[in-house]
Design a protein around this motif. Structure first.
Motif, PDB file in Angstrom:
ATOM      1  N   ALA C 428     -30.778  -2.082  34.031  1.00  0.00           N
ATOM      2  CA  ALA C 428     -30.945  -1.473  32.702  1.00  0.00           C
ATOM      3  C   ALA C 428     -32.310  -1.788  32.118  1.00  0.00           C
ATOM      4  CB  ALA C 428     -29.848  -1.951  31.766  1.00  0.00           C
ATOM      5  N   PRO C 429     -33.054  -0.775  31.697  1.00  0.00           N
ATOM      6  CA  PRO C 429     -34.361  -1.027  31.082  1.00  0.00           C
ATOM      7  C   PRO C 429     -34.197  -1.831  29.794  1.00  0.00           C
ATOM      8  CG  PRO C 429     -34.040   1.321  31.540  1.00  0.00           C
ATOM      9  CD  PRO C 429     -32.725   0.650  31.752  1.00  0.00           C
ATOM     10  N   PRO C 430     -35.162  -2.712  29.513  1.00  0.00           N
ATOM     11  CA  PRO C 430     -35.032  -3.600  28.353  1.00  0.00           C
ATOM     12  C   PRO C 430     -34.811  -2.905  27.025  1.00  0.00           C
ATOM     13  CG  PRO C 430     -36.811  -4.347  29.764  1.00  0.00           C
ATOM     14  CD  PRO C 430     -36.328  -3.057  30.351  1.00  0.00           C
ATOM     15  N   MET C 431     -35.300  -1.678  26.861  1.00  0.00           N
ATOM     16  CA  MET C 431     -35.140  -1.063  25.540  1.00  0.00           C
ATOM     17  C   MET C 431     -33.882  -0.224  25.404  1.00  0.00           C
ATOM     18  SD  MET C 431     -37.451   0.349  27.578  1.00  0.00           S
ATOM     19  CE  MET C 431     -39.158   0.278  27.027  1.00  0.00           C
ATOM     20  N   CYS C 432     -33.112  -0.108  26.467  1.00  0.00           N
ATOM     21  CA  CYS C 432     -31.902   0.724  26.384  1.00  0.00           C
ATOM     22  C   CYS C 432     -30.719  -0.026  25.806  1.00  0.00           C
ATOM     23  CB  CYS C 432     -31.509   1.187  27.780  1.00  0.00           C
ATOM     24  SG  CYS C 432     -32.456   2.610  28.315  1.00  0.00           S
ATOM     25  N   LEU C 433     -29.967   0.655  24.943  1.00  0.00           N
ATOM     26  CA  LEU C 433     -28.659   0.159  24.515  1.00  0.00           C
ATOM     27  C   LEU C 433     -27.609   1.085  25.110  1.00  0.00           C
ATOM     28  CD1 LEU C 433     -29.580  -0.610  20.799  1.00  0.00           C
ATOM     29  CD2 LEU C 433     -29.429  -2.214  22.709  1.00  0.00           C
ATOM     30  N   LEU C 434     -26.354   0.693  24.961  1.00  0.00           N
ATOM     31  CA  LEU C 434     -25.274   1.507  25.520  1.00  0.00           C
ATOM     32  C   LEU C 434     -25.315   2.902  24.891  1.00  0.00           C
ATOM     33  CD1 LEU C 434     -22.780   0.876  27.404  1.00  0.00           C
ATOM     34  CD2 LEU C 434     -21.468   0.780  25.284  1.00  0.00           C
ATOM     35  N   PRO C 435     -25.315   3.967  25.685  1.00  0.00           N
ATOM     36  CA  PRO C 435     -25.390   5.306  25.094  1.00  0.00           C
ATOM     37  C   PRO C 435     -24.121   5.659  24.323  1.00  0.00           C
ATOM     38  CG  PRO C 435     -25.741   5.384  27.487  1.00  0.00           C
ATOM     39  CD  PRO C 435     -25.270   4.007  27.157  1.00  0.00           C
ATOM     40  N   ASN C 436     -24.311   6.431  23.284  1.00  0.00           N
ATOM     41  CA  ASN C 436     -23.202   6.992  22.515  1.00  0.00           C
ATOM     42  C   ASN C 436     -22.218   5.947  21.983  1.00  0.00           C
ATOM     43  OD1 ASN C 436     -24.528   9.212  23.396  1.00  0.00           O
ATOM     44  ND2 ASN C 436     -22.816  10.099  24.535  1.00  0.00           N
ATOM     45  N   SER C 437     -22.755   4.796  21.598  1.00  0.00           N
ATOM     46  CA  SER C 437     -21.893   3.748  21.033  1.00  0.00           C
ATOM     47  C   SER C 437     -21.255   4.254  19.745  1.00  0.00           C
ATOM     48  CB  SER C 437     -22.721   2.505  20.727  1.00  0.00           C
ATOM     49  OG  SER C 437     -23.049   1.849  21.913  1.00  0.00           O
ATOM     50  N   HIS C 438     -20.015   3.858  19.533  1.00  0.00           N
ATOM     51  CA  HIS C 438     -19.293   4.332  18.348  1.00  0.00           C
ATOM     52  C   HIS C 438     -19.417   3.319  17.209  1.00  0.00           C
ATOM     53  CE1 HIS C 438     -17.478   8.138  19.629  1.00  0.00           C
ATOM     54  NE2 HIS C 438     -17.625   7.631  20.835  1.00  0.00           N
TER      55      HIS C 438
END
Lengths: 499, 499, 499, 499
Positions: C428-438
């Motif tokens: 996972a790239p350092p700037m990514c967060l979990l997509p489409n978090s609720h």
């Protein structure tokens, strides 16, 4: 010392040299004129580079004193002084100076001519109205007024409104001490009975008893004039606060009080009370001063010093009784010409201050002298700077008021008797120093003039010679009564059984 | 708060007194024997209370020196020394001492007799095996070995295994400097060619050139013996590390190397090389020392001092060349009898150290002397402590090795010539001090003995008198060549145009 | 936790209780109204005692957020906010808030209504003269003007003299953003071409590009109006500095410029240039905002938010693009109604600020809302404070502008594809967060309302509902294009070989 | 500087990239395997560079938690963990973690495999002799023993000498909790009546009641085994101190006690007393655990958790009662598999610790789980890290033991009733949190599994499912009696008049 190898010492790397030049050039652009320090491997080059650009480098004997000297320059000249120290121990030795400067609020405003702010017009009106309605008014002139160069405006205010004023230790001279409106000789009375007090750059710290009863009326109204908002309202709830440049605010106040002119009646009961108290206090001092018994007391000493004190000299002072009593007797006639241990009460500042003042004097006004009045304990903190004074041939007269101790000491006979059966490491009281020490020899050791003085006549004569001879620094070691100013008390040191 | 009011000073509140007693009692229970300080309002009572319980209070002239004195006591006696200062400026003045003590790793272990830890047995075996296979071995004995009182075990190791050793400045005396296995006189050679070096409480800091080439073989194997895990592996990657009490670990090592006995061949090429180098270096020193030209050079001075140096004296030293060259000539025969400016290279420590050592000497062994060898600049940092020395009549002989400057200075004629047309504040080079200063008068000012010495004969005579007379402290001010040890160089100070 | 034993917890010692009451009483006397904190053994009693005296205690979930909340209170109400933390870890957690408050110059002036100072009259004249001669003048209204409550005087100056002005982030609303003289939409142009700039409590830090070319004319004349002398002359050499209370000084300036009235010609070329640039910039924003492609971009989102934003709401914001772009689109109409991450750029401040603003809103003006615009990463720093918001039922609408990352993220498909063969801990790239978090479920978990929004229509609808329903806090989680505002670039994450 | 300009963000300067690579390479050479942090302008490149070299970068939601995670790695793996933060606010947020690590004595020893030291042989003999003569001996196994990896030697000592032992919170598992010689269930009794206590890396801090009466016999003999000399002799005067590597010293002790073998009689009165006390305590716990009333109490909850707890799982815990009571019921079977809030009692560490443990577990032993037992208040400090857990799909089961408050809270009805007439901002007690919060939705918001549990049956079922499903993280929100474990008390919140 890091870098002590001879080879390494011999090599002045090109980087160091050019870095030093950059620093020296930057100091010059900031209009720095004086550097103080103790050189060592990495800073020698900076001192040299500064000298090459025409700045003065004064090599001191301990970073402590160097830093005290540097911090004074800002106060005296309005331009920053610089203290040059090696990293590590040099920096740590200098911390005392930095802390002291900070407590006295020197430093930081020096870097640019600071913009001037004025007080809120409505607050000035309100202050003027409080002053007009005062029955027992008092102005207190502090170090902040000296720093703000407010001497002209404050003097006008004092004279046009005919108000009594009191200087703080370093506010002395903003208006001359011998001004008829100065009520310094009735200090306690003035503080205790005033109903309105205007503080010009004077802080309600321990020197002014925090502004609290019983030293003040419980309902005294304080008007604070200060450049620093954080100082306003400390310890007391002021009636009016005037935030702004002290000189500018004084002018605002002056305008309010003189258009139309308001004057405090010079024949008021308050003026009468103050004048009577001054007269009686001065008589008391005079009586103490004229005592013929030997060793001399503090008042006798300062009376004779005052008699010969040049009007334009700087007075530097530190010590306990020496500083406190000296301050009441020795007069200042010019602003920013008195330097003492200040708010923080730091011992060891005197010679550094004196050296800085002498440099300024020498450049501004050849012939002007610095009189440095030291307690014997205080002198010990930085006495080796006498070599610095002699090396640069600075116009300083040091008076060591020598009572053989801290607060008090023993005379030579008592000391000898005490040690008859036991060693000083076991028996010497903590506040005692060696009796009859020849501090003047610390001056003659470096080619200056020295006097050992035990009588009023010797004191008069030595002062006369010292002030007449402008070619050499001088130290007058004045022996006084070791238990001076203290009530008679049981002599418990010699009678304690199990020691 | 500096309590300058006379009334306040007179009142010793009951709370202060009883609080002081509690503190004094606690210090006594921790087996504190010496306090150093400068008294002031809140701590005078503590000093008095401590004296009443039989502790010694030594009143100093500046907190800086007081703290340096206190920090030495731990090293010398294994019990903590205490520095008593007032809050505010007193504390700040003392910071130098605290930082210095910390850099020298004094302090904290003093509070309880520390438990002893030993090295891992397998690591000891490994170390012994590395030593056995060494072709050019060297032991370095550091301050840590002195602190751990490992003198007996290290001497056994040196003698039974016939190994060459080198002391660090404060490791001198753990094994006597005149021991035939000491290769101090071939220091650079020994470091540069050793293939295995065992460090006993010696740190690879700037004094030991960080353990790096070109001062060492690139593949030299270090064996580190130390109490402090964090010190192991700094700067270099050691072959073996022995973590534990230095004395205990030395005994472990000794057992490994002597059962059965292993000895390094005394007729090896390595020993031969070292002996030759020592001989040639000593000849060179001897030649320098015997130069008849005046002013004297460093070697002449130290040669004559060494001739008369009592074997059991403490040697305290600070300065630049004075400390560095003095260390190579002056011999120590007892552990923990040399104190110098140490790792941190702090100037101003000498007189504080000397005072502490003198107190210990006086109590342990009346007649034992402290020889305090000071550069003239170093002396200036705390020269006023001479009054302390005289007040307590401490058995100290101060030698000021005076070259009129920091690193170097000017002779009196050059100085005079330089000032002919311009003022010292403009013209004096940063490293110059006043030429031919009479530092000995700082001693006579307080009743001690002083000598101003310019020739070998005067030096011999004054040393003889100083050491013979045990009733008074003494200061010998020794003038040396101001440009001593420096190559001839252009005299740029006088020729710079625009100054 | 120290003191975690049940017995000990049960015992509330009398000393603690009475100490707590004393502290609470003192806070009340200082007119403290709000305390924030996390209780623990020694401070619970203080919170209870404060409540008993009518102060509000707001229990937060982490000292970090508590401190950010407390620091805001001073700015909003002019009275100090208090942060109550346990010693040790609680204090350390709170350091972030203290540092942030300090960087934003909050704190210390709160304790007493500060006295007002004015600028030097001659400097005011000089400033007026510089302004009168300006050909391309610009006023910059900063946070200092908001803090000084100078809205009325600055608005008068803008309107009577017809001058263009630009607010800084927290200066927004001092004069309403929709005022015709506001040139915020031509910010870069205005800064770059102005020849005279008057700074009202605005500092030349990174937000204003330090006042340096190429963002400014090299010869631009700055006039600085500030309460803090130390801020004057930083980075640039100002033409005139007006030291004093910003409101009082603005009035002085106004008087100078309006008696007689001077007006900057509204039909000048400068005004024309600025108006044209504003028009074209607004058209560009409008174009971006009206894009129909999904996921939405920042401009589309903020355009719809702005449409429904209540005129009297507080706007709190933090994030990177979210804060920067949102600031240009969302309008403020009232002073001190925008709070953002400020000079220090601290992430994690948003919810604390919002909670403080909501408390003030609730007390002053029931019905007033706080709109808290958060980047998704920023929300994560203190998202658990949503429980606090629900517990106290505070009128807050949180908008999470969610691009699945810090600066940028991945869409869900790319994320899934990336993890097909390897684990997120590796890939996972350092700037990514979990997509489409609720993130909206973090709100519903505590009984608030939550919306998950992917289209402009959903956004409009959810905003309408959120603002209509005043009974519950709400969070609208707005999915936007994860690579929004970034140029197309090679997708190196998926193509790197050796991972 | 927060680099908010889009352009600036877009540009990755070459210098940054190459600097980042150098740092990453250095970290790899130090054998760093895991980095934790929150990226920002200057550190993103470092994270990327580290990933390219095969290190793991774990992006967290707040630097606080990142630092707690990093500090755990050293303890678990013996290699340093790294926390990557931006300067300014990021660094300040991380201070909590650094302080916590320091208090727990993690960090610094990681950098090189530290050399091993042993205890002094004579001290070991003395310790063995004290142990042999003990009538009521007790071993206490601390975190230091875990850190020193002394499990094998301590277990041998326990078993061969048949001694009773007690683990400290983080010493649990060095010898398994279900070992027949573990007297954890009779902790108070064991401490109070032991006559000889051997401390293996356990410190006499508040967790062990400082080693003082009445929790201990006044004449108890402590034997301290520790690597850190400064810890020896704190608070108590130990009978023997063994300074050295705990594993090495335990082996020395073992040799002394087993050659010839000495055994403590298993049928002694002391063993009998301890066994009886354990039996009765366990019965009491069992009784509390089997209570059928709802909401559940702590014992019921932990009893059911313990039933299903995998033997090889990590247990992480923080909270007040949750941590204290949980520690007594939940068993550890492996060393270094329990992590709790530690000496410093810091709240907010749990999720960071759990994330670090999960990474280690995932790499070492796929299938191994981390059980993170959180109080509801403790969970709030870093609850947003649940997104991190889901993003990296870490094998963590979080149990929130939810009593609606800090120490205690209110049930939903009481809460509602309290707010009937007044607002929560006025009325909510400082320790109350929102009743019946659905913390499990914070997990489902990010795609994990969530359970809301109110009965033993629901708890059993959810645990079973959570442990069976290894594909997703899980959070079980367990409602317990809000006033659990507290005696009945007056309900003063509702009855206070003037609120």
């Amino acid at each position: 010392m890091p870098g002590s190898d001879l080879q390494e010492r011999g090599e002045r790397s090109d980087e160091q040299v050019s870095g030093a030049k950059v620093i020296a050039q930057a100091l010059k652009e900031q209009d720095v004129r004086y550097l103080f320090g103790v050189v060592g491997i990495p800073v020698t080059e900076i001192a040299v580079a500064a000298q090459e650009l025409g700045l003065r480098y004064i090599g001191m004997r301990n970073e402590q004193a160097a830093c005290y000297a540097a911090s004074t320059i800002g106060y005296l000249t309005g331009r920053p002084g610089v203290c040059l120290v090696v990293s590590g121990p040099g920096l740590i030795h200098a911390l005392g100076g930095m802390a002291n400067a900070n407590m006295n609020c020197w430093y930081k405003e020096c870097c640019l001519p600071p913009p001037v702010s004025m007080a809120d017009t409505s607050a000035v009106c309100q202050a003027a109205s409080v002053i007009r309605s005062a029955r027992q008014p008092l102005l207190i002139v502090g170090k902040g007024a000296a720093y703000a160069r407010a001497e002209e405006s404050i003097r006008k205010l004092v004279e046009q409104c005919k108000l009594p004023f009191l200087p703080t230790p370093m506010g002395k001279g903003v208006v001359p001490d011998n001004h008829p409106n100065c009520v310094g000789a009735a200090r306690s009375r003035a503080l205790q009975h005033a109903d309105v007090i205007v503080l010009f750059g004077a802080r309600l710290n321990w020197i002014l008893h925090f502004g609290l009863p019983p030293r003040y009326q419980p309902d005294v109204k304080f008007i604070q004039v200060d450049i620093c908002a954080e100082e306003l309202g400390n310890n007391v709830k002021p009636a009016v606060t005037l935030l702004g440049d002290i000189n500018a605010v004084t002018k605002q106040l002056l305008e309010q009080l003189t258009k139309p002119l308001w004057q405090y009646p010079p024949e008021s009961k308050w003026w009468k009370t103050l004048r009577e108290k001054m007269k009686s206090n001065e008589a008391l001092s005079q009586e103490l001063a004229s005592k013929k018994s030997l060793p001399m007391n503090y008042y006798t000493v300062f009376y004779h010093v005052q008699e010969q004190l040049p009007q334009d000299c700087f007075v530097v002072s530190e010590g306990a009784n020496t500083m406190d009593i000296g301050r009441t007797v020795l007069q200042n006639y010019l602003p920013r010409h008195r330097l003492d241990a200040g708010t923080f009460g730091t011992m060891g500042v005197g010679l550094g201050f004196a050296i800085a003042a002498a440099l300024v004097a020498k450049d501004r006004n050849p012939g002007q002298r610095v009189i440095c009045v030291e307690g014997d304990s205080a002198f010990g903190f930085s006495g080796m700077e006498v070599e610095t004074i002699c090396r640069y041939n600075l116009p300083i007269v040091i008076l060591v008021v020598n009572n053989n101790g801290i607060y008090q000491g023993f005379d030579a006979d008592t000391w000898k008797e005490m040690l008859e059966f036991q060693d000083a490491t076991v028996r010497a009281p903590p506040m005692c120093l060696l009796p009859n020490s020849h501090y003047e020899q610390v001056m003659t050791a470096f080619g200056g003039k020295g006097y050992f003085v035990q009588t009023p006549e010797e004191l008069q004569k030595s002062l006369k010679q010292a002030l007449a001879d402008t070619t050499k620094p001088c130290l007058i070691n004045i022996l006084i009564e070791p238990q001076s100013t203290r009530k008679a008390q049981d002599f418990h040191w010699l009678t304690r059984s199990n020691m």
